[in-house]
Motif scaffolding. Structure first.
Motif, PDB file in Angstrom:
ATOM      1  N   ARG A 147    -113.741  18.810 -35.132  1.00 14.97           N
ATOM      2  CA  ARG A 147    -114.066  17.438 -34.712  1.00 14.97           C
ATOM      3  C   ARG A 147    -112.948  16.438 -35.002  1.00 14.97           C
ATOM      4  NH1 ARG A 147    -118.609  19.202 -37.447  1.00 14.97           N
ATOM      5  NH2 ARG A 147    -120.374  19.760 -36.140  1.00 14.97           N
ATOM      6  N   ASP A 148    -112.232  16.666 -36.078  1.00  8.07           N
ATOM      7  CA  ASP A 148    -111.196  15.713 -36.489  1.00  8.07           C
ATOM      8  C   ASP A 148    -110.015  15.767 -35.517  1.00  8.07           C
ATOM      9  OD1 ASP A 148    -109.990  13.893 -38.606  1.00  8.07           O
ATOM     10  OD2 ASP A 148    -108.481  15.494 -38.472  1.00  8.07           O
TER      11      ASP A 148
ATOM     12  N   GLU B 100    -108.519  21.363 -26.146  1.00  4.10           N
ATOM     13  CA  GLU B 100    -109.926  21.573 -25.787  1.00  4.10           C
ATOM     14  C   GLU B 100    -110.457  22.872 -26.385  1.00  4.10           C
ATOM     15  OE1 GLU B 100    -113.453  20.301 -24.469  1.00  4.10           O
ATOM     16  OE2 GLU B 100    -111.557  19.192 -24.448  1.00  4.10           O
ATOM     17  N   PHE B 101    -109.612  23.885 -26.484  1.00  4.80           N
ATOM     18  CA  PHE B 101    -110.022  25.139 -27.125  1.00  4.80           C
ATOM     19  C   PHE B 101    -110.463  24.878 -28.561  1.00  4.80           C
ATOM     20  CE2 PHE B 101    -109.081  28.597 -29.997  1.00  4.80           C
ATOM     21  CZ  PHE B 101    -109.722  29.666 -29.392  1.00  4.80           C
ATOM     22  N   PHE B 102    -109.668  24.121 -29.302  1.00  6.40           N
ATOM     23  CA  PHE B 102    -110.016  23.863 -30.699  1.00  6.40           C
ATOM     24  C   PHE B 102    -111.330  23.090 -30.815  1.00  6.40           C
ATOM     25  CE2 PHE B 102    -105.310  24.314 -31.161  1.00  6.40           C
ATOM     26  CZ  PHE B 102    -105.351  25.472 -31.921  1.00  6.40           C
ATOM     27  N   ARG B 103    -111.562  22.172 -29.888  1.00  2.00           N
ATOM     28  CA  ARG B 103    -112.814  21.409 -29.929  1.00  2.00           C
ATOM     29  C   ARG B 103    -113.998  22.260 -29.499  1.00  2.00           C
ATOM     30  NH1 ARG B 103    -109.626  17.869 -26.802  1.00  2.00           N
ATOM     31  NH2 ARG B 103    -108.572  16.292 -28.068  1.00  2.00           N
ATOM     32  N   THR B 104    -113.843  22.983 -28.378  1.00  3.43           N
ATOM     33  CA  THR B 104    -114.976  23.688 -27.769  1.00  3.43           C
ATOM     34  C   THR B 104    -115.303  24.987 -28.484  1.00  3.43           C
ATOM     35  OG1 THR B 104    -114.409  22.756 -25.618  1.00  3.43           O
ATOM     36  CG2 THR B 104    -115.850  24.679 -25.619  1.00  3.43           C
TER      37      THR B 104
ATOM     38  N   LEU C   3    -111.425  22.749 -41.929  1.00  4.76           N
ATOM     39  CA  LEU C   3    -110.805  24.044 -41.625  1.00  4.76           C
ATOM     40  C   LEU C   3    -111.199  25.106 -42.638  1.00  4.76           C
ATOM     41  CD1 LEU C   3    -107.162  23.570 -40.311  1.00  4.76           C
ATOM     42  CD2 LEU C   3    -109.253  24.095 -39.068  1.00  4.76           C
ATOM     43  N   VAL C   4    -111.375  24.732 -43.886  1.00  5.55           N
ATOM     44  CA  VAL C   4    -111.837  25.688 -44.901  1.00  5.55           C
ATOM     45  C   VAL C   4    -113.223  26.208 -44.521  1.00  5.55           C
ATOM     46  CG1 VAL C   4    -112.547  25.967 -47.315  1.00  5.55           C
ATOM     47  CG2 VAL C   4    -110.429  24.752 -46.760  1.00  5.55           C
ATOM     48  N   ARG C   5    -114.116  25.308 -44.093  1.00  6.40           N
ATOM     49  CA  ARG C   5    -115.459  25.734 -43.660  1.00  6.40           C
ATOM     50  C   ARG C   5    -115.360  26.661 -42.450  1.00  6.40           C
ATOM     51  NH1 ARG C   5    -116.712  20.425 -45.068  1.00  6.40           N
ATOM     52  NH2 ARG C   5    -116.466  19.711 -42.921  1.00  6.40           N
TER      53      ARG C   5
ATOM     54  N   VAL D 103    -106.945  18.549 -34.760  1.00  8.08           N
ATOM     55  CA  VAL D 103    -106.747  19.125 -33.422  1.00  8.08           C
ATOM     56  C   VAL D 103    -105.305  18.922 -32.971  1.00  8.08           C
ATOM     57  CG1 VAL D 103    -107.349  18.894 -30.978  1.00  8.08           C
ATOM     58  CG2 VAL D 103    -109.163  18.947 -32.714  1.00  8.08           C
ATOM     59  N   GLU D 104    -104.778  17.721 -33.190  1.00 11.40           N
ATOM     60  CA  GLU D 104    -103.409  17.428 -32.770  1.00 11.40           C
ATOM     61  C   GLU D 104    -102.391  18.284 -33.523  1.00 11.40           C
ATOM     62  OE1 GLU D 104    -100.297  13.645 -32.657  1.00 11.40           O
ATOM     63  OE2 GLU D 104    -102.450  13.271 -32.874  1.00 11.40           O
ATOM     64  N   LYS D 105    -102.590  18.437 -34.835  1.00 14.90           N
ATOM     65  CA  LYS D 105    -101.652  19.245 -35.630  1.00 14.90           C
ATOM     66  C   LYS D 105    -101.699  20.715 -35.208  1.00 14.90           C
ATOM     67  CE  LYS D 105    -101.933  16.224 -39.658  1.00 14.90           C
ATOM     68  NZ  LYS D 105    -102.557  16.012 -40.979  1.00 14.90           N
ATOM     69  N   LEU D 106    -102.906  21.238 -34.975  1.00 14.64           N
ATOM     70  CA  LEU D 106    -103.029  22.630 -34.549  1.00 14.64           C
ATOM     71  C   LEU D 106    -102.446  22.839 -33.153  1.00 14.64           C
ATOM     72  CD1 LEU D 106    -106.634  23.407 -35.843  1.00 14.64           C
ATOM     73  CD2 LEU D 106    -104.499  24.396 -36.704  1.00 14.64           C
ATOM     74  N   THR D 107    -102.663  21.881 -32.280  1.00 15.33           N
ATOM     75  CA  THR D 107    -102.134  21.978 -30.909  1.00 15.33           C
ATOM     76  C   THR D 107    -100.609  22.009 -30.931  1.00 15.33           C
ATOM     77  OG1 THR D 107    -104.073  20.851 -30.008  1.00 15.33           O
ATOM     78  CG2 THR D 107    -102.089  20.862 -28.645  1.00 15.33           C
TER      79      THR D 107
END
Length: 199
Positions: free
Chosen positions: A14-15, A5-9, A119-121, A19-23
């Protein structure tokens, strides 16, 4: 808050695959007041994001005096210098309160940056925000006399007085603690006079 949720919020990713890979590459770290998150010249093995608490970035001058370079107090902000991700840290980050950070493994961040335009953006946005903040600090320090520097600090960081020591604020503003105490006293006295006049 859950890590995904941190990555989304906070980061607006959005992808769901990203999100899953970063989590998967993340962990939450808790630091007590006074603990160091990363030290000057240390290899940056993690990307750190503030969840709660307060950090100060600082470096040592040639006489060994520590100079406050930045404060990180907003959840979601990066607790890192704005230099390249592959470079060693030019500053030390110290927890000024009991704090929590989200740590994302640097190898995974670098790998994803090679293949993920979103992620680059995001990386570019974070760099631009950091550079804009550094320019605001630099202009305030070079263009303003001591009183205006402190008034700028109060406008820019209204949540920090009372949470950061006068010593660290004075160091950040490149003034002495004695000068800062005098400025604080003068401003309090002026506010008291105005309050009497308004009453």
């Amino acid at each position: 808050m859950q890590t995904d949720e941190f990555f989304r919020t906070f980061l607006g990713i959005r992808d769901e695959g990203t999100v899953e890979k970063l989590t998967t590459a993340s962990e939450v770290r808790r630091l007590r007041r006074g603990e160091l998150l990363i030290q000057t010249d240390e290899e940056q093995k993690w990307c750190f994001f503030l969840l709660s608490g307060l950090f100060r970035g600082y470096f040592l001058d040639d006489s060994g005096q520590d100079i406050s370079e930045c404060f990180v107090s907003e959840p979601g902000d990066a607790v890192m210098s704005c230099l390249g991700l592959r470079e060693r840290s030019p500053i030390t980050f110290e927890a000024l309160e009991n704090s929590e950070v989200l740590c994302v493994a640097m190898p995974e961040v670098l790998r994803l940056l090679e293949e993920n335009a979103e992620l680059v953006r995001l990386h570019n946005v974070l760099l631009l925000e950091a550079l804009r903040g550094q320019w605001q600090i630099k202009l305030a320090l070079y263009l303003y006399p001591a009183r205006q520097r402190y008034e700028w600090f109060l406008r820019t960081y209204p949540e920090l007085p009372g949470r950061v020591s006068n010593k660290h604020i004075a160091s950040f503003l490149n003034i002495t603690p004695v000068t800062l105490s005098r400025l604080r006293r003068d401003i309090r006295e002026e506010q008291a006079v105005r309050a009497v006049g308004d009453g």
